[in-house]
Motif scaffolding. Sequence first.
Motif, short mmCIF file in Angstrom:
data_model
loop_
_atom_site.label_atom_id
_atom_site.label_comp_id
_atom_site.label_asym_id
_atom_site.label_seq_id
_atom_site.Cartn_x
_atom_site.Cartn_y
_atom_site.Cartn_z
N ASP A 219 40.79 47.40 46.35
CA ASP A 219 41.33 46.13 46.52
C ASP A 219 42.12 46.00 45.45
OD1 ASP A 219 41.83 43.42 47.24
OD2 ASP A 219 39.79 43.54 48.14
N PHE A 220 42.72 44.70 45.05
CA PHE A 220 43.49 44.56 43.86
C PHE A 220 42.59 44.07 42.77
CE2 PHE A 220 46.82 43.79 46.98
CZ PHE A 220 48.00 44.44 46.45
N VAL A 221 42.64 44.83 41.75
CA VAL A 221 41.85 44.34 40.53
C VAL A 221 41.98 42.93 39.95
CG1 VAL A 221 41.25 46.75 40.08
CG2 VAL A 221 43.17 45.42 38.78
N ARG A 222 40.91 42.48 39.46
CA ARG A 222 41.12 41.22 38.61
C ARG A 222 42.38 41.42 37.77
NH1 ARG A 222 38.82 39.80 33.72
NH2 ARG A 222 37.90 42.04 33.73
N GLY A 223 43.22 40.41 37.56
CA GLY A 223 44.45 40.44 36.79
C GLY A 223 45.72 40.82 37.56
N TYR A 224 45.60 41.48 38.75
CA TYR A 224 46.75 41.77 39.53
C TYR A 224 47.46 40.76 39.96
CZ TYR A 224 49.64 45.27 41.96
OH TYR A 224 50.85 46.18 42.21
N PRO A 225 48.72 40.29 39.35
CA PRO A 225 49.35 39.05 40.08
C PRO A 225 49.33 38.98 41.26
CG PRO A 225 50.70 40.47 38.76
CD PRO A 225 49.58 41.33 38.98
N PHE A 226 49.04 37.75 41.97
CA PHE A 226 48.96 37.41 43.35
C PHE A 226 50.23 37.47 43.79
CE2 PHE A 226 44.95 35.78 42.20
CZ PHE A 226 44.17 36.03 43.24
N SER A 227 51.40 37.30 43.17
CA SER A 227 52.68 37.15 43.93
C SER A 227 53.26 38.61 44.20
CB SER A 227 53.56 36.55 42.81
OG SER A 227 53.71 37.34 41.46
N LEU A 228 52.30 39.68 43.55
CA LEU A 228 52.81 40.92 43.94
C LEU A 228 51.94 41.65 44.90
CD1 LEU A 228 53.76 42.41 40.11
CD2 LEU A 228 55.18 41.46 41.90
N ARG A 229 50.84 41.03 45.55
CA ARG A 229 49.87 41.53 46.27
C ARG A 229 50.44 41.84 47.77
NH1 ARG A 229 43.86 39.61 43.98
NH2 ARG A 229 44.40 39.87 41.85
N PHE B 233 55.42 47.82 41.50
CA PHE B 233 55.93 46.91 40.28
C PHE B 233 54.68 46.92 39.51
CE2 PHE B 233 58.27 45.29 44.00
CZ PHE B 233 59.43 46.09 43.52
N PHE B 234 53.25 47.07 39.64
CA PHE B 234 52.34 46.76 38.63
C PHE B 234 51.25 47.60 39.12
CE2 PHE B 234 48.65 44.72 36.85
CZ PHE B 234 49.31 43.89 35.89
N PHE B 235 50.68 48.48 38.39
CA PHE B 235 49.56 49.62 38.68
C PHE B 235 48.07 49.00 38.77
CE2 PHE B 235 46.56 52.81 37.07
CZ PHE B 235 46.95 53.85 38.08
N TYR C 107 43.50 52.24 42.22
CA TYR C 107 44.66 52.89 43.16
C TYR C 107 45.00 52.11 44.36
CZ TYR C 107 42.34 56.34 39.96
OH TYR C 107 41.79 56.88 38.97
#
Lengths: 425, 425
Positions: A223-233, A209-211, A215
């Motif tokens: 890891d998830f980058v800054r700005g990756y929505p927490f609800s999609l993690r 749902f979010f790039f 990767y």
Amino acid sequence: MRPPSLLSLTIASALAHITDIVDLTDIPDFLLIELFLGTLRAGKLTEKVLKVFIATGNPHILSFIESLGIKIALTPILPTLKDDEVDIVITALKPDLGFLEEWRPVFSRFHLIIVKDPDLLDADLKIPPGFPSLDVYNQSDMESLVGKKALSLLQFTGFSARYFGYLVSRRRYIIFIDADCIPVRDDLGHPMDVVNQHLVNLTTPATPFFFNTLYDPYIKGSDFVRGYPFSLRCGVDCAVSCGLWLNTPDCDASVLKSGKRIERIADAVITVPKGTMFALSGVNVAFNRELIGPALFSGLVLAGEGKVRHKTMEDIWCGMCVKTVCDHLGYGVKSGAPYVQRCVDGATEQESPECTMVAANLLEVAVPFFQSIRLPRTAISTEACMLEIVKLVREKLGHADSSFARAADSMEEWVGVWRSLHAKL
Amino acid sequence: MRPPSLLSLTIASALAHITDIVDLTDIPDFLLIELFLGTLRAGKLTEKVLKVFIATGNPHILSFIESLGIKIALTPILPTLKDDEVDIVITALKPDLGFLEEWRPVFSRFHLIIVKDPDLLDADLKIPPGFPSLDVYNQSDMESLVGKKALSLLQFTGFSARYFGYLVSRRRYIIFIDADCIPVRDDLGHPMDVVNQHLVNLTTPATPFFFNTLYDPYIKGSDFVRGYPFSLRCGVDCAVSCGLWLNTPDCDASVLKSGKRIERIADAVITVPKGTMFALSGVNVAFNRELIGPALFSGLVLAGEGKVRHKTMEDIWCGMCVKTVCDHLGYGVKSGAPYVQRCVDGATEQESPECTMVAANLLEVAVPFFQSIRLPRTAISTEACMLEIVKLVREKLGHADSSFARAADSMEEWVGVWRSLHAKL
């Protein structure tokens, strides 16, 4: 005014140092709950502190967190897979399966399903020793299992023989590698474990749902980058892992003639975003059979195709069906590592622009079709999704080319066979 | 019956060997056209042969090919960029710009725009020698160019100072690198040329409509994979190239505290597919100013943010605006290589969960907003697209948080300033 109780003093003291506490598992339940409520009131419930509370596993705390609507990005713990949860499917297009020698250190502890191309007729397969768990299937097995009539529609020949392997598998994960591939070796000469890497891809979530610019966030070192929505993690279940390969790329004949070679590993795994189509190649692919099993089928087989990878359409069509089903059911498809080493030399094979043109023209119709279709909400199983695709193919592509109509018939038959075989279990 | 003419014999002979001919540029026009028609009639016009005909540049042949509706996947030839088509923008958040020493071999032939953070007040910048073409802008330049009133809205402080650099640039390509980054060095100790790699990304097409499993097909060593539709192989203009970095990842504070480091380069460049959002980081980014210039602005600045990368929201918001505009106008956004080496040590910086929470909560609203909005067809310029986003932000996000309303005001002012400054030219 009453003096402070021992309990309230204890809580107050713990609260003052709550960010330094790394383990709360040995605290009695009533203290734990008091402490949690106190932490909340004091505004000290940071992500780090929350994790320490969650780690206690206390059901009251967990249900309280749930009722507060707090979403937590959990670092997934890889399930300890048993070796008997994996099937490795190999299609024998030639009798000599000597390439398996190279795979022994990687494959030998797993169950192998070898499907013999019916076109090999009575030729004896040469299978190297050292694979204790192995089943070979040939044309008579196909006939007795699905019947001659269904077989004529399903066309388990050439590369499509592997679909029969998927049909007879009873394990959760299936890994398929073309017979012209051997393991990539690391600097010390050790074969890289393609099975393990595929399983990491399949057992960690996908993020359609979010790039994520770094990767796959679940792979070690990312890891998830800054700005990756927490609800999609938390991601979604990963259904398919498409690997890559060194040496001859899987391109059209004209590129192969140019002698282009893939020489470096790009150390990345990417979830193909929702709504985006891609060209799946059947060279090196793994999937969760229990999640998405019957979606891995093609039915689109062009005249004369099936023995040379760069002349096939079956895997491209299969990939678009799978992606459509995954997008609809909310599963992810990953692409990238692991790599295998491909040994085929594309340049020596005859260039066939006519064949490329036929496939290219079909794709010009098929790609916009898959990019535009939406499956109905009522389709909540892989089988139902496949049958909806069948319906749409007949409706919107059937008139464009007879190959599409045949593919629809074949896919419908496949779902029927899959259902009846799996209902018996 | 008349004997065959010399012309017809020549054509027939050339036709018999047409697939072996690699150059037709010296053939007289009338012969060339006869030969082309003969090749068509004989069914010998393969992709390879077609390329030889196209290479002649003969306008009759080219228009004939066009009228036949033949699409050709051209391998793009990198335009020979002049050094004066590139601006390198640096923001001075601290007076000492000693890090530029490391960049001298890579940057010195280009024009540098250094924007001094107004918060530095009268401090003198320390800029190493060896950059012959360089302009420094400070607060008084900002005031004289855009006026005090506009400046209070645009907030060119902290990382946002770079937007002023974008505003004064007159060159086609802009490259921005954070001041805590130095070049990655190859095995021989040579700095990797981040400028050249960004320009390769920006001057080759992007592929937002279909995912290529071998990543950017235009990068040396890659290509389109089998099954990639030919009609999409021409790609679209690439507007933005988002680079990556080694060492400290650009993650939320909690991850930075964990000490995670990016240690390997993933040798890949990916077009973020159309319709997919991503978190742009301002650490290392390049774009085509003429194509998409005014879209690179944020306006969303949270209280207290602006000096520490992992506490900023401005670049995340800017990235979602840019992606929305690119998706709408049909441009591409690439992410991946080139890498720089980041020197900041995130773990030593104070963890600020409150700040993370504020940003995270805003994102939970902003991401679904950007994922769902569609700009009207009438918006055909970057400026128009930005104003449409402003309108939608006010309409749908304005009530959710006052930061959004302020961002809309700021973006509107930005477009006005951009327009008036560029209209004067």
